[in-house]
Design an enzyme around this catalytic site. Structure first.
Site, PDB file in Angstrom:
ATOM      1  CB  CYS A  39      -0.925  -0.007   1.211  1.00 65.74           C
ATOM      2  SG  CYS A  39      -1.914   1.489   1.388  1.00 65.74           S
ATOM      3  CE1 TYR A  75      -6.236   1.921  -4.008  1.00 65.16           C
ATOM      4  CE2 TYR A  75      -8.626   1.872  -3.767  1.00 65.16           C
ATOM      5  CZ  TYR A  75      -7.362   1.494  -3.341  1.00 65.16           C
ATOM      6  OH  TYR A  75      -7.233   0.677  -2.230  1.00 65.16           O
ATOM      7  CD  GLU A 126      -2.089   0.617  -3.763  1.00 71.59           C
ATOM      8  OE1 GLU A 126      -1.543   1.134  -2.765  1.00 71.59           O
ATOM      9  OE2 GLU A 126      -3.263   0.227  -3.765  1.00 71.59           O
ATOM     10  CG  ASP A 179      -2.939  -4.278   1.988  1.00 70.49           C
ATOM     11  OD1 ASP A 179      -4.136  -4.319   2.306  1.00 70.49           O
ATOM     12  OD2 ASP A 179      -2.149  -3.417   2.416  1.00 70.49           O
ATOM     13  CE1 TYR A 224      -2.533  -2.755  -1.869  1.00 74.45           C
ATOM     14  CE2 TYR A 224      -3.768  -4.738  -2.413  1.00 74.45           C
ATOM     15  CZ  TYR A 224      -3.738  -3.415  -2.028  1.00 74.45           C
ATOM     16  OH  TYR A 224      -4.913  -2.741  -1.792  1.00 74.45           O
ATOM     17  CB  CYS A 249       0.308   2.568   8.002  1.00 74.58           C
ATOM     18  SG  CYS A 249       2.066   2.341   7.598  1.00 74.58           S
ATOM     19  CB  CYS A 261      19.566  -4.058   4.054  1.00 76.03           C
ATOM     20  SG  CYS A 261      20.344  -4.167   2.428  1.00 76.03           S
TER      21      CYS A 261
END
Length: 209
Positions: free
Chosen positions: A46, A77, A89, A124, A129, A195, A204
């Site tokens: 998202c 959308y 997205e 999602d 996504y 969210c 990383c």
């Protein structure tokens, strides 16, 4: 992803324009941006959460939510959500390379979503996504593949699956289409809005300058 034959027809005119000044970064959403600047396009679920993660990075001078990697012209959308446009997205990230490196941006990318789940982030689900990096320079391409290798090694050490992130040039991915005004800087206007992004618990090892 959708094929040209299976895509929705779209429309010749943009669905949004004249977005003005970014409410957080105080720069033009649609440019132009001061030099030096570079652009990279990132998809990691998202776009609401992705955009906020990126605008918080020092050296990022512009962000915008949109759609990329598909075949439908100027999609909405609702159309993207059908999976018939082929788009992901995506957030356009404009940054000053004298302040932040692309490696630092990609470090944040890898560490704040699950790149091993194909076409899914949490609840999602759908091709829109998917995880993707669309680069605009040779240096960005090199950094994308290098950081992917480094992060895959970390995932392997923790018993996780293979990275499914799409890495492609922006030219090959096709045009970036701005999302509707409602989606721009969404979590600035609605701070407690939906969210599902945040640290995934992995580090990383590339990107610290």
């Amino acid at each position: 992803m959708a094929t040209h034959e299976g895509s929705l027809p779209g429309r010749p005119e943009p669905i949004v324009s004249h977005l003005g000044i970014h409410p957080v970064l105080n720069t033009p959403v649609e440019g132009p941006w001061e030099d030096p600047h570079e652009i990279i396009y990132l998809a990691m679920g998202c776009f609401w959460g992705v955009e906020r993660i990126m605008w918080r990075l020092p050296g990022v001078v512009g962000t915008a939510a949109g759609y990329m990697g598909g075949t439908t012209q100027n999609p909405t959308y609702e159309e993207v959500c059908t999976g018939l446009t082929g788009h992901a997205e995506t957030v356009r990230v404009v940054y000053n390379p004298e302040i932040i490196s692309v490696e630092q941006i990609l470090k944040t990318f890898w560490e704040n979503h699950d790149p091993t789940t194909l076409n899914r982030q949490g609840n999602d689900v759908g091709t829109q996504y998917r995880s993707a990096i669309y680069f605009t320079t040779a240096k960005q391409a090199e950094a994308a593949f290098e950081t992917r290798r480094a992060f895959q090694k970390v995932l392997d050490e923790h018993g996780h699956s293979q990275i499914t992130t799409e890495i492609n040039s922006a030219d090959e991915a096709g045009e970036f289409y701005l999302a509707e005004r409602f989606h721009q800087a969404y979590l600035h206007h609605i701070p407690n809005g939906y969210c599902n992004h945040g640290p995934n618990g992995m580090t990383c090892p590339i990107g610290i300058v």
